[in-house]
Design a protein around this motif. Structure first.
Motif, PDB file in Angstrom:
ATOM      1  N   GLY A 153      -5.946 -22.810 -25.995  1.00  0.00           N
ATOM      2  CA  GLY A 153      -5.773 -21.367 -25.924  1.00  0.00           C
ATOM      3  C   GLY A 153      -7.018 -20.583 -26.274  1.00  0.00           C
ATOM      4  O   GLY A 153      -6.946 -19.368 -26.523  1.00  0.00           O
ATOM      5  N   GLN A 154      -8.191 -21.235 -26.261  1.00  0.00           N
ATOM      6  CA  GLN A 154      -9.421 -20.576 -26.689  1.00  0.00           C
ATOM      7  C   GLN A 154      -9.890 -19.454 -25.761  1.00  0.00           C
ATOM      8  O   GLN A 154     -10.767 -18.674 -26.127  1.00  0.00           O
ATOM      9  CB  GLN A 154     -10.549 -21.600 -26.883  1.00  0.00           C
ATOM     10  N   LEU A 155      -9.279 -19.346 -24.569  1.00  0.00           N
ATOM     11  CA  LEU A 155      -9.620 -18.243 -23.677  1.00  0.00           C
ATOM     12  C   LEU A 155      -8.795 -16.993 -23.981  1.00  0.00           C
ATOM     13  O   LEU A 155      -9.096 -15.908 -23.475  1.00  0.00           O
ATOM     14  CB  LEU A 155      -9.422 -18.643 -22.203  1.00  0.00           C
ATOM     15  N   GLY A 156      -7.736 -17.151 -24.760  1.00  0.00           N
ATOM     16  CA  GLY A 156      -6.967 -15.996 -25.205  1.00  0.00           C
ATOM     17  C   GLY A 156      -6.178 -15.292 -24.125  1.00  0.00           C
ATOM     18  O   GLY A 156      -5.884 -14.098 -24.241  1.00  0.00           O
ATOM     19  N   ASN A 157      -5.805 -16.016 -23.059  1.00  0.00           N
ATOM     20  CA  ASN A 157      -5.073 -15.367 -21.954  1.00  0.00           C
ATOM     21  C   ASN A 157      -3.589 -15.710 -21.939  1.00  0.00           C
ATOM     22  O   ASN A 157      -2.905 -15.466 -20.956  1.00  0.00           O
ATOM     23  CB  ASN A 157      -5.715 -15.729 -20.607  1.00  0.00           C
ATOM     24  N   GLU A 159     -13.232  -2.491 -33.585  1.00  0.00           N
ATOM     25  CA  GLU A 159     -14.039  -1.349 -34.004  1.00  0.00           C
ATOM     26  C   GLU A 159     -13.792  -0.977 -35.461  1.00  0.00           C
ATOM     27  O   GLU A 159     -14.696  -0.507 -36.160  1.00  0.00           O
ATOM     28  CB  GLU A 159     -13.747  -0.164 -33.093  1.00  0.00           C
ATOM     29  N   ASP A 160     -12.573  -1.192 -35.950  1.00  0.00           N
ATOM     30  CA  ASP A 160     -12.247  -0.841 -37.328  1.00  0.00           C
ATOM     31  C   ASP A 160     -12.564  -1.959 -38.317  1.00  0.00           C
ATOM     32  O   ASP A 160     -12.251  -1.850 -39.502  1.00  0.00           O
ATOM     33  CB  ASP A 160     -10.771  -0.450 -37.444  1.00  0.00           C
ATOM     34  N   GLY A 161     -13.189  -3.047 -37.852  1.00  0.00           N
ATOM     35  CA  GLY A 161     -13.569  -4.145 -38.721  1.00  0.00           C
ATOM     36  C   GLY A 161     -12.542  -5.253 -38.822  1.00  0.00           C
ATOM     37  O   GLY A 161     -12.795  -6.296 -39.433  1.00  0.00           O
ATOM     38  N   THR A 162     -11.368  -5.050 -38.227  1.00  0.00           N
ATOM     39  CA  THR A 162     -10.349  -6.091 -38.224  1.00  0.00           C
ATOM     40  C   THR A 162     -10.843  -7.295 -37.425  1.00  0.00           C
ATOM     41  O   THR A 162     -11.358  -7.146 -36.317  1.00  0.00           O
ATOM     42  CB  THR A 162      -9.041  -5.578 -37.603  1.00  0.00           C
ATOM     43  N   ALA A 163     -10.681  -8.490 -37.999  1.00  0.00           N
ATOM     44  CA  ALA A 163     -11.097  -9.715 -37.319  1.00  0.00           C
ATOM     45  C   ALA A 163      -9.904 -10.378 -36.639  1.00  0.00           C
ATOM     46  O   ALA A 163      -8.797 -10.405 -37.191  1.00  0.00           O
ATOM     47  CB  ALA A 163     -11.734 -10.684 -38.304  1.00  0.00           C
ATOM     48  N   LEU A 164     -10.130 -10.912 -35.446  1.00  0.00           N
ATOM     49  CA  LEU A 164      -9.108 -11.597 -34.664  1.00  0.00           C
ATOM     50  C   LEU A 164      -9.593 -12.993 -34.309  1.00  0.00           C
ATOM     51  O   LEU A 164     -10.801 -13.238 -34.179  1.00  0.00           O
ATOM     52  CB  LEU A 164      -8.811 -10.817 -33.381  1.00  0.00           C
ATOM     53  N   ALA A 165      -8.649 -13.923 -34.129  1.00  0.00           N
ATOM     54  CA  ALA A 165      -9.009 -15.293 -33.777  1.00  0.00           C
ATOM     55  C   ALA A 165      -7.946 -15.892 -32.871  1.00  0.00           C
ATOM     56  O   ALA A 165      -6.780 -15.505 -32.925  1.00  0.00           O
ATOM     57  CB  ALA A 165      -9.149 -16.136 -35.046  1.00  0.00           C
ATOM     58  N   TRP A 166      -8.367 -16.843 -32.037  1.00  0.00           N
ATOM     59  CA  TRP A 166      -7.427 -17.529 -31.150  1.00  0.00           C
ATOM     60  C   TRP A 166      -7.997 -18.878 -30.745  1.00  0.00           C
ATOM     61  O   TRP A 166      -9.185 -19.141 -30.843  1.00  0.00           O
ATOM     62  CB  TRP A 166      -7.083 -16.663 -29.936  1.00  0.00           C
ATOM     63  N   GLY A 167      -7.092 -19.774 -30.301  1.00  0.00           N
ATOM     64  CA  GLY A 167      -7.504 -21.115 -29.908  1.00  0.00           C
ATOM     65  C   GLY A 167      -7.014 -22.174 -30.874  1.00  0.00           C
ATOM     66  O   GLY A 167      -5.965 -22.031 -31.506  1.00  0.00           O
ATOM     67  N   ARG A 168      -7.807 -23.232 -31.013  1.00  0.00           N
ATOM     68  CA  ARG A 168      -7.407 -24.368 -31.854  1.00  0.00           C
ATOM     69  C   ARG A 168      -7.405 -23.973 -33.323  1.00  0.00           C
ATOM     70  O   ARG A 168      -8.282 -23.240 -33.777  1.00  0.00           O
ATOM     71  CB  ARG A 168      -8.361 -25.548 -31.632  1.00  0.00           C
ATOM     72  N   ASN A 169      -6.438 -24.538 -34.071  1.00  0.00           N
ATOM     73  CA  ASN A 169      -6.272 -24.132 -35.468  1.00  0.00           C
ATOM     74  C   ASN A 169      -5.909 -25.305 -36.368  1.00  0.00           C
ATOM     75  O   ASN A 169      -5.306 -25.110 -37.422  1.00  0.00           O
ATOM     76  CB  ASN A 169      -5.194 -23.042 -35.562  1.00  0.00           C
ATOM     77  N   LYS A 170      -6.283 -26.502 -35.963  1.00  0.00           N
ATOM     78  CA  LYS A 170      -5.907 -27.711 -36.698  1.00  0.00           C
ATOM     79  C   LYS A 170      -6.356 -27.676 -38.145  1.00  0.00           C
ATOM     80  O   LYS A 170      -5.678 -28.187 -39.042  1.00  0.00           O
ATOM     81  CB  LYS A 170      -6.487 -28.939 -36.001  1.00  0.00           C
ATOM     82  N   PHE A 171      -7.511 -27.078 -38.402  1.00  0.00           N
ATOM     83  CA  PHE A 171      -8.064 -27.063 -39.759  1.00  0.00           C
ATOM     84  C   PHE A 171      -8.010 -25.671 -40.393  1.00  0.00           C
ATOM     85  O   PHE A 171      -8.636 -25.432 -41.421  1.00  0.00           O
ATOM     86  CB  PHE A 171      -9.510 -27.562 -39.742  1.00  0.00           C
ATOM     87  N   GLY A 172      -7.273 -24.762 -39.760  1.00  0.00           N
ATOM     88  CA  GLY A 172      -7.185 -23.414 -40.283  1.00  0.00           C
ATOM     89  C   GLY A 172      -8.337 -22.525 -39.878  1.00  0.00           C
ATOM     90  O   GLY A 172      -8.558 -21.469 -40.485  1.00  0.00           O
ATOM     91  N   THR A 176      -2.097 -20.410 -41.149  1.00  0.00           N
ATOM     92  CA  THR A 176      -1.322 -21.499 -40.546  1.00  0.00           C
ATOM     93  C   THR A 176      -2.259 -22.529 -39.910  1.00  0.00           C
ATOM     94  O   THR A 176      -3.479 -22.372 -39.914  1.00  0.00           O
ATOM     95  CB  THR A 176      -0.376 -20.966 -39.446  1.00  0.00           C
ATOM     96  N   LYS A 177      -1.646 -23.562 -39.327  1.00  0.00           N
ATOM     97  CA  LYS A 177      -2.377 -24.533 -38.517  1.00  0.00           C
ATOM     98  C   LYS A 177      -1.875 -24.497 -37.071  1.00  0.00           C
ATOM     99  O   LYS A 177      -2.029 -25.458 -36.325  1.00  0.00           O
ATOM    100  CB  LYS A 177      -2.200 -25.944 -39.083  1.00  0.00           C
ATOM    101  N   ILE A 178      -1.306 -23.363 -36.691  1.00  0.00           N
ATOM    102  CA  ILE A 178      -0.725 -23.203 -35.357  1.00  0.00           C
ATOM    103  C   ILE A 178      -1.780 -22.679 -34.384  1.00  0.00           C
ATOM    104  O   ILE A 178      -2.429 -21.662 -34.652  1.00  0.00           O
ATOM    105  CB  ILE A 178       0.463 -22.219 -35.401  1.00  0.00           C
ATOM    106  N   ASN A 179      -1.970 -23.377 -33.270  1.00  0.00           N
ATOM    107  CA  ASN A 179      -2.864 -22.869 -32.229  1.00  0.00           C
ATOM    108  C   ASN A 179      -2.341 -21.529 -31.721  1.00  0.00           C
ATOM    109  O   ASN A 179      -1.128 -21.319 -31.628  1.00  0.00           O
ATOM    110  CB  ASN A 179      -2.968 -23.853 -31.064  1.00  0.00           C
ATOM    111  N   ARG A 180      -3.242 -20.631 -31.361  1.00  0.00           N
ATOM    112  CA  ARG A 180      -2.855 -19.309 -30.877  1.00  0.00           C
ATOM    113  C   ARG A 180      -3.418 -19.095 -29.474  1.00  0.00           C
ATOM    114  O   ARG A 180      -4.614 -19.273 -29.239  1.00  0.00           O
ATOM    115  CB  ARG A 180      -3.388 -18.219 -31.812  1.00  0.00           C
ATOM    116  N   LEU A 181      -2.548 -18.691 -28.547  1.00  0.00           N
ATOM    117  CA  LEU A 181      -2.950 -18.486 -27.161  1.00  0.00           C
ATOM    118  C   LEU A 181      -3.442 -17.065 -26.900  1.00  0.00           C
ATOM    119  O   LEU A 181      -4.007 -16.797 -25.841  1.00  0.00           O
ATOM    120  CB  LEU A 181      -1.785 -18.803 -26.221  1.00  0.00           C
ATOM    121  N   ILE A 182      -3.221 -16.173 -27.857  1.00  0.00           N
ATOM    122  CA  ILE A 182      -3.719 -14.796 -27.764  1.00  0.00           C
ATOM    123  C   ILE A 182      -4.284 -14.413 -29.131  1.00  0.00           C
ATOM    124  O   ILE A 182      -3.963 -15.047 -30.140  1.00  0.00           O
ATOM    125  CB  ILE A 182      -2.622 -13.793 -27.339  1.00  0.00           C
TER     126      ILE A 182
END
Length: 262
Positions: A98-102, A137-150, A156-162
């Motif tokens: 899910g590292q493309l976030g689509n 823009e407000d400084g909030t950080a977002l992440a997506w993709g593999r999450n095996k190691f957090g 969590t350790k759940i992969n995120r597709l978005i």
């Protein structure tokens, strides 16, 4: 420059000077001063973004970005990200985690906008091994993709597709290693999360963290990360390194890992 310290990349086929470069696991990206994105190297997952899976020994254009003005590029192991001048994030290449976030796990051979960021202005992006990061823009950080190691930092350790928010973090800059992530806060402090088997989080332990933890470091201007080590440039121009050091990548002479910056 033949046979010397390096060789010109076929003049990059650019017709003008390259304005920015990015290196992935087995591919490279360049942005020319005219705003065109070029790519070359391995292309088994479409990470070059030219609509094919054909590897290229010389740069080819990424046509799907010709109608936007690209401001920044970054590359992961087998995927690529671009940030345009409007704050929109584009992604292409491997998508198994899910590292493309689509919202899918389908690889893409051409750039597509990251889902869930519509109407959001992004100011910074980073690509890890199989995960991606962005700052709003407000400084909030977002992440997506593999999450095996957090490495997504969402607890969590759940992969995120978005894109999913990184907990307890407001950042002005970020970077990603293979399985860990780091960010600089407005006050110059550094936080890190994800895999920590070689002390790459810099918190004095070798314990993985699913959420950002404080690095023993302050007054940082810029960060970058390798597969299992991290580097920081302080405001005064000095550099600090920490993490895996089996090949001398920390630059301190020995080959012993360090779990705090030195």
């Amino acid at each position: 420059m033949e046979g010397g310290a390096g060789r010109l990349v076929d003049d990059l086929n650019l017709g003008s000077t390259a304005a920015q470069l990015a290196a992935g696991g087995y591919h490279s990206l360049a942005l020319d001063k005219g705003g065109m994105v070029w790519a070359w190297g391995k292309n088994s997952f479409g990470q070059l973004g030219d609509g094919t899976k054909t590897s290229r020994r010389t740069p080819v254009k990424v046509p799907g970005l010709s109608d936007v003005t690209v401001a920044h590029l970054t590359a992961g192991s087998y995927h690529s990200l671009a940030l345009d001048s409007n704050g929109t994030v584009w992604a292409w290449g491997k998508n198994s985690s899910g590292q493309l976030g689509n919202g899918t796990k389908t690889n893409r051979t051409a750039p597509a906008q990251v889902k869930g960021l519509s109407g959001v202005t992004v100011t910074a992006i980073a690509a890890g091994g199989d995960h991606s990061l962005a700052i709003k823009e407000d400084g909030t950080a977002l992440a997506w993709g593999r999450n095996k190691f957090g490495q997504l930092g969402d607890g969590t350790k759940i992969n995120r597709l978005i894109p999913t928010p990184v907990v307890n973090l407001t950042a002005k800059a970020l970077t990603a290693g293979w399985y860990h992530s780091l960010a600089v806060e407005d006050n110059g402090d550094v936080l890190a999360w994800g895999r920590n088997n070689n002390g790459q989080l810099g918190d004095g332990t070798i314990k993985n963290s699913l959420i950002p933890v404080q690095v023993e470091l302050s007054d940082v201007a810029a960060l970058t990360a390798g597969s299992s080590h991290s580097l920081a440039l302080k405001d005064n121009g000095t550099m600090k390194t920490w993490g895996g050091n089996g090949n001398g990548q920390l630059g301190d002479g020995p080959t012993k890992m360090r779990s705090i910056p030195k």
